[in-house]
Each structure stands twice: as structure tokens, then as C-alpha cells.
Motif scaffolding. Structure first.
Motif, short mmCIF file in Angstrom:
data_model
loop_
_atom_site.label_atom_id
_atom_site.label_comp_id
_atom_site.label_asym_id
_atom_site.label_seq_id
_atom_site.Cartn_x
_atom_site.Cartn_y
_atom_site.Cartn_z
N ASN A 167 5.92 -46.02 -6.93
CA ASN A 167 6.12 -45.76 -8.36
C ASN A 167 7.55 -45.98 -8.81
O ASN A 167 7.94 -45.49 -9.86
CB ASN A 167 5.69 -44.34 -8.69
CG ASN A 167 4.19 -44.22 -8.70
OD1 ASN A 167 3.49 -45.07 -9.26
ND2 ASN A 167 3.68 -43.22 -8.03
N ASP B 110 -2.87 -47.41 -20.76
CA ASP B 110 -3.73 -46.26 -20.43
C ASP B 110 -5.18 -46.76 -20.37
O ASP B 110 -5.57 -47.61 -21.18
CB ASP B 110 -3.70 -45.20 -21.55
CG ASP B 110 -2.36 -44.55 -21.75
OD1 ASP B 110 -1.51 -44.63 -20.85
OD2 ASP B 110 -2.16 -43.96 -22.83
N TYR C 235 -1.90 -45.87 -16.49
CA TYR C 235 -2.27 -44.45 -16.38
C TYR C 235 -3.78 -44.38 -16.57
O TYR C 235 -4.29 -44.73 -17.63
CB TYR C 235 -1.52 -43.62 -17.43
CG TYR C 235 -0.03 -43.80 -17.27
CD1 TYR C 235 0.68 -43.05 -16.34
CD2 TYR C 235 0.64 -44.80 -17.97
CE1 TYR C 235 2.03 -43.26 -16.14
CE2 TYR C 235 2.00 -45.03 -17.77
CZ TYR C 235 2.69 -44.25 -16.85
OH TYR C 235 4.01 -44.49 -16.63
N THR D 284 2.71 -51.81 -19.83
CA THR D 284 2.00 -50.70 -19.20
C THR D 284 0.82 -50.30 -20.10
O THR D 284 0.74 -50.72 -21.26
CB THR D 284 2.94 -49.49 -18.98
OG1 THR D 284 3.50 -49.11 -20.24
CG2 THR D 284 4.05 -49.83 -18.01
N GLU E 111 -7.80 -47.61 -9.50
CA GLU E 111 -6.45 -47.31 -9.02
C GLU E 111 -6.06 -48.30 -7.92
O GLU E 111 -4.94 -48.81 -7.90
CB GLU E 111 -6.41 -45.88 -8.49
CG GLU E 111 -5.02 -45.35 -8.29
CD GLU E 111 -5.05 -43.93 -7.73
OE1 GLU E 111 -4.38 -43.07 -8.29
OE2 GLU E 111 -5.75 -43.69 -6.73
#
Ligand code: SAH
Ligand code: SF4
Ligand code: F3S
Length: 451
Positions: A434, A306, A335, A304, A367
Motif C-alpha cells: 500500500n 471505489d 477501495y 483511484t 481484491e
């Protein structure tokens, strides 16, 4: 007995500090309450990482002031407290105390002084010499999952980031203390620990005590192996700094089942020019090499990240590089944040020249790209059995429970509340935006005599 309500914003470090605050206050005879309207003291542990996060403090204090009830004692803790200090008294009406990120151990004394009538108390001091880092007896957000700080602060000074200013320089905690805490937590029923820090892989303790005999090129990978040897069921760690993320971390994960198959590796941008302006210390190429190494692991490591869009000077071409990188990396989650200028950081004096509309457009485009790539990637879980630590009943679904897999996905499935606290094998049947949905595997059902 005075009742204290504590609200926490921000990262896991703040959650961890709040746990210490709650533990200290309970020991000193205060009662923690979940009802803000009944509290004698309201504490807000704040975050300053983006303007929106900081804004939450102002909204919250305003709400308390206008609630119509006698004003409780209001205290500001955390990153905004550290950065603003006593100016907060002028900026926001109704605040009684300000306690910085390292002074939280003294919170009960500060509250007592306010209750005794003292005004305008600010404590931005350092940790006490005997600050109790042992988190094994903490009032935790979950009885089964615990955050264990291993390194505080940050020395990296990425140009956009306020954290080095609010949290100070990196300080690594002694490995022997960390291991002792984990052993105690294991004995008290904790199933999963998260070793936390702004950059866990920059872990560099003063002494080797506790790490002797453990293999690995970096102290962090040796710590991982040492914590693995405690036998605690699941170990996760967060956050990893790409420049310091070395192969020996992946090697440790490959060799120890209780080191979980999840790595959070914030990339921030896919453009080398922007990465340079951010002073991240990595390039898209060096980052991709780390992704390749992670992907070569037999453990199916979930990755994952950012990402910041709209950093000063980011062009359409730079942004394209970020979209490409997202497509290359195949993140399980990302994120995404719009750049938010933080006063006092080097980037604050750069021209914030990407318009708000452009930031929003880039945010939405990224996104969408991430969602597409994520949906594809998450499909690999369908039909697979994941080990899920059942943490709670699912929101609004009485017969459903919810927990996290070793790869840190939220997994929901039909099952009774009695499963909470246990680790169950769940066969994944559906990918949601999610989370994952699945059903309890037959062997778990048989053990529970559910079928
Ligand atoms: N230590 C971690 C995380 C720090 S803060 C790391 O090095 O990656 C969490 C995330 O907030 C960052 O990864 C970054 O994506 C985002 N962030 C930090 N400062 C920001 C700012 N000024 N504007 C927008 N996003 C920011
Ligand atoms: Fe902020 Fe960079 Fe430190 Fe992360 S590494 S906390 S982004 S300065
Ligand atoms: Fe926010 Fe402070 Fe954490 S600024 S992200 S709470 S270190």
C-alpha cells in the motif's frame, strides 16, 4: 477548563467538520485532549455509510460506559446523529447530546447547556447564516495539509447511498471565500490543500465572483484554475462523480503544475445493468472514455476508485464485468466494499439476494485482481523521482519519514525528522502493498548537507 476528546469516523467531510468543532471549542475556552480517559466531554463524529461504520458508535459508547470511571458527557455528531436524531437516546444508553451534520457550529452552546444540567438536547438544524466556512485558522489534522470544503451535500441519490439523507442537498461555497481561505493558508505554511465534497465536479456557486477570467466549460474547472493561481504548492480534489467529470478538468491539470496528478473516480460496478440499478448515471463505456482521456494526459495521472460488490441482483456475469473494468482501468488503488443495505435508501427495499458468502468471495476475488493489476501499474514508479510532502515520522521506524507524492501515494524513505513539512524529491526503489519506498535524491541530500 473542561477537556474535550473528539473521535472522528467517516469521510473527509467529517474530518473537516471535526476540525471546525475543535476550532470553535478552543475559541470558547474548552481544552481539546487526545486522552479519552481524562476527558470531561467525549464527542463522536459518526458515519452511516455502511452498517459497520455505524456500529463503531455503539461499540465506542459501550466501552465508555463500562470503563469504570465517572461517565463523561457523551455527544453524538455527524451522519448517524442526523439520521437518528432523538431516537439515539432510546437506542443507546449514556448519550447526552445529539448534533447533526449542519449544526456543528453550535456545539459549544449545546455542551454548555448539558453542563448546566439540561437533558436530551438534539440539534438537527441548518447551518447558521454566518457559519464561518473559513478554514484557514482551523485546528487541523496536519499543519501542512488542509481540507477545504467547496460543496456540501449530494443530489445524486445513488440507490444504495445514505449520504443525500444525512448531508442534504448540494450547496456550493462562494469561490471568492475558498480562494481567500487558500491564500491565508498558504501564508501560514500549508503546502497542500484538498478541495473536498461528495462530488466536487458538481460545484455550482450562486455567483461568478472569484472565477472571472478563468477558462473552462464547468465552474469546477474554473475554480481549479483560480485556486491554482493562488500559488499554493499542491492542490488535490476529492471525490469526482463520473457523470459530471468533464475533459476540462484534465485540461486544467495538464496546464497547471500545482494541480496534482491524482483523480479519485468511483466506478462502483463494471456492469451496465447494475450501474442502472444503482442510478449512477454512467455506463462502463462512458466511464472508460473518461479513463482514456485521463490516460492521454502527459502528467501520468494516478487514478483511484471505489467499488461495491454484491449489490442486489448482481449476478456472476455482472461481477465479471467489474473484474474486467478493474483490469482495463489500471487503478493505482481501489477501495472495495461489500454492499450494505442502508435503511431509508431505495436499494433497501430491493432483495439483498447476494449471500454474505458470495459477497465475501467476490470481495476477495476482486481484491486479488486489483492487487495484481496494481502491482504491475505501480512498477512504473520504480526509478522515478517523486515530489513527496514529508508529513510525519514513519510508524515504528525512527529513521524513516513518510509523506504523500503528488499522485497521492504514501512514500516512505530514510531521512531525519527535520524534513517534516518540506517537499523532497525521492527516487522510488520499491513497491510495497500500500505504499512506495525510496531514497532521498542526491540534490535534496546536498541541500540538507546529509552526505
Ligand atoms: N460521493 C462519493 C463517495 C460516497 S461514500 C461518490 O459518489 O462516489 C464512499 C463510498 O462508499 C462510495 O463510493 C461507495 O463505494 C461506498 N458505499 C456507499 N454506500 C454504500 C453501501 N450502502 N454499501 C456499501 N458501500 C457503500
Ligand atoms: Fe452517495 Fe452517489 Fe452521492 Fe456519492 S454521488 S455521495 S455515492 S449518492
Ligand atoms: Fe460517512 Fe457521512 Fe461521510 S455517512 S462517508 S461521514 S458523509
Amino acid at each position: 477548563m473542561k477537556k474535550v476528546y473528539l473521535e472522528t469516523f467517516g469521510c473527509q467531510m467529517n474530518v473537516s467538520d471535526s476540525e471546525r468543532v475543535a476550532t470553535t471549542l478552543a475559541k470558547k475556552g474548552f481544552e481539546m485532549t487526545l486522552r479519552e480517559d481524562q476527558a470531561d466531554v467525549v464527542l463522536i463524529n459518526t458515519c452511516s455509510v455502511r452498517e459497520k461504520a455505524e456500529q463503531k458508535l455503539y461499540t465506542q459508547v459501550g466501552r465508555i460506559r463500562h470503563s469504570g470511571r465517572p461517565k463523561p458527557v457523551v455527544g453524538v455528531l455527524g451522519c448517524v446523529a442526523q439520521l437518528e436524531g432523538e431516537t439515539l437516546f432510546k437506542k443507546i444508553e449514556g448519550i447526552d447530546l445529539v448534533v447533526g451534520t449542519k449544526a456543528v457550529g453550535r456545539i459549544s452552546d449545546v455542551i454548555q447547556r448539558v453542563l448546566d444540567g439540561e437533558e436530551g438536547i438534539v440539534d438537527l438544524g441548518e447551518r447558521e447564516k454566518d457559519y464561518d466556512w473559513n478554514v484557514s485558522d482551523a485546528q487541523r489534522h496536519s499543519p501542512y495539509v488542509a481540507f477545504v470544503p467547496i460543496i456540501e451535500g449530494c443530489n445524486k441519490f445513488c440507490t444504495y447511498c445514505i449520504v443525500p439523507f444525512s448531508r442534504g442537498r448540494e450547496v456550493s461555497l462562494p469561490a471568492s471565500e475558498i480562494i481567500r481561505s487558500v491564500l491565508e493558508m498558504r501564508r501560514s505554511g500549508v503546502k497542500e490543500i484538498h478541495l473536498i465534497g461528495q462530488n466536487v465536479n458538481s460545484y455550482r456557486p450562486e455567483s461568478d465572483s472569484g472565477l472571472e477570467g478563468f477558462e473552462g466549460a464547468t465552474p469546477f474547472s474554473r475554480l481549479l484554475r483560480a485556486v491554482s493561481a493562488t500559488g499554493i504548492e499542491r492542490i488535490k480534489f476529492n471525490t469526482s462523480f463520473p457523470r459530471d467529470f468533464k475533459a476540462d478538468i484534465v485540461d486544467a491539470i495538464n496546464e497547471h503544475e500545482n494541480l496534482c496528478n491524482w483523480v479519485h473516480l468511483p466506478v462502483q460496478s463494471g456492469s451496465d445493468r447494475v450501474l442502472g440499478l444503482m442510478k449512477r448515471g454512467h455506463t462502463s463505456e462512458s466511464y472508460k472514455k473518461k479513463i482514456d482521456y485521463l490516460r492521454s494526459s502527459p502528467r501520468d495521472i494516478s487514478i483511484t476508485t471505489d467499488i461495491i460488490v454484491g449489490f442486489p441482483g448482481e449476478t456472476g456475469e455482472d461481477f465479471k464485468r467489474t473484474v474486467e473494468l478493474v483490469e482495463y482501468a489500471g487503478y493505482d488503488a481501489a477501495y472495495i466494499f461489500k454492499y450494505s443495505p442502508r435503511p431509508g435508501t431505495p436499494a433497501y427495499s430491493m432483495d439483498d439476494d447476494v449471500s454474505p458468502e458470495e459477497k465475501t468471495d467476490r470481495f476477495l476475488e476482486l481484491e486479488t485482481a486489483q492487487r495484481k493489476s496494481q502491482n504491475e501499474r505501480l512498477k512504473r514508479y520504480i526509478g522515478k523521482d517523486l515530489e513527496v510532502l514529508v508529513e510525519k515520522q514513519a510508524v515504528r521506524m525512527e529513521m524513516q519519514v513518510s509523506g504523500h507524492s503528488t499522485c497521492h501515494k504514501v512514500v516512505n524513505f530514510n531521512g531525519p525528522a527535520e524534513l517534516i513539512g518540506s517537499i523532497e524529491k525521492v527516487r522510488i526503489t520499491e513497491v510495497k502493498s500500500n505504499s512506495l519506498f525510496g531514497e532521498l535524491c542526491n540534490d535534496s541530500k546536498a541541500a540538507m548537507q546529509l552526505c
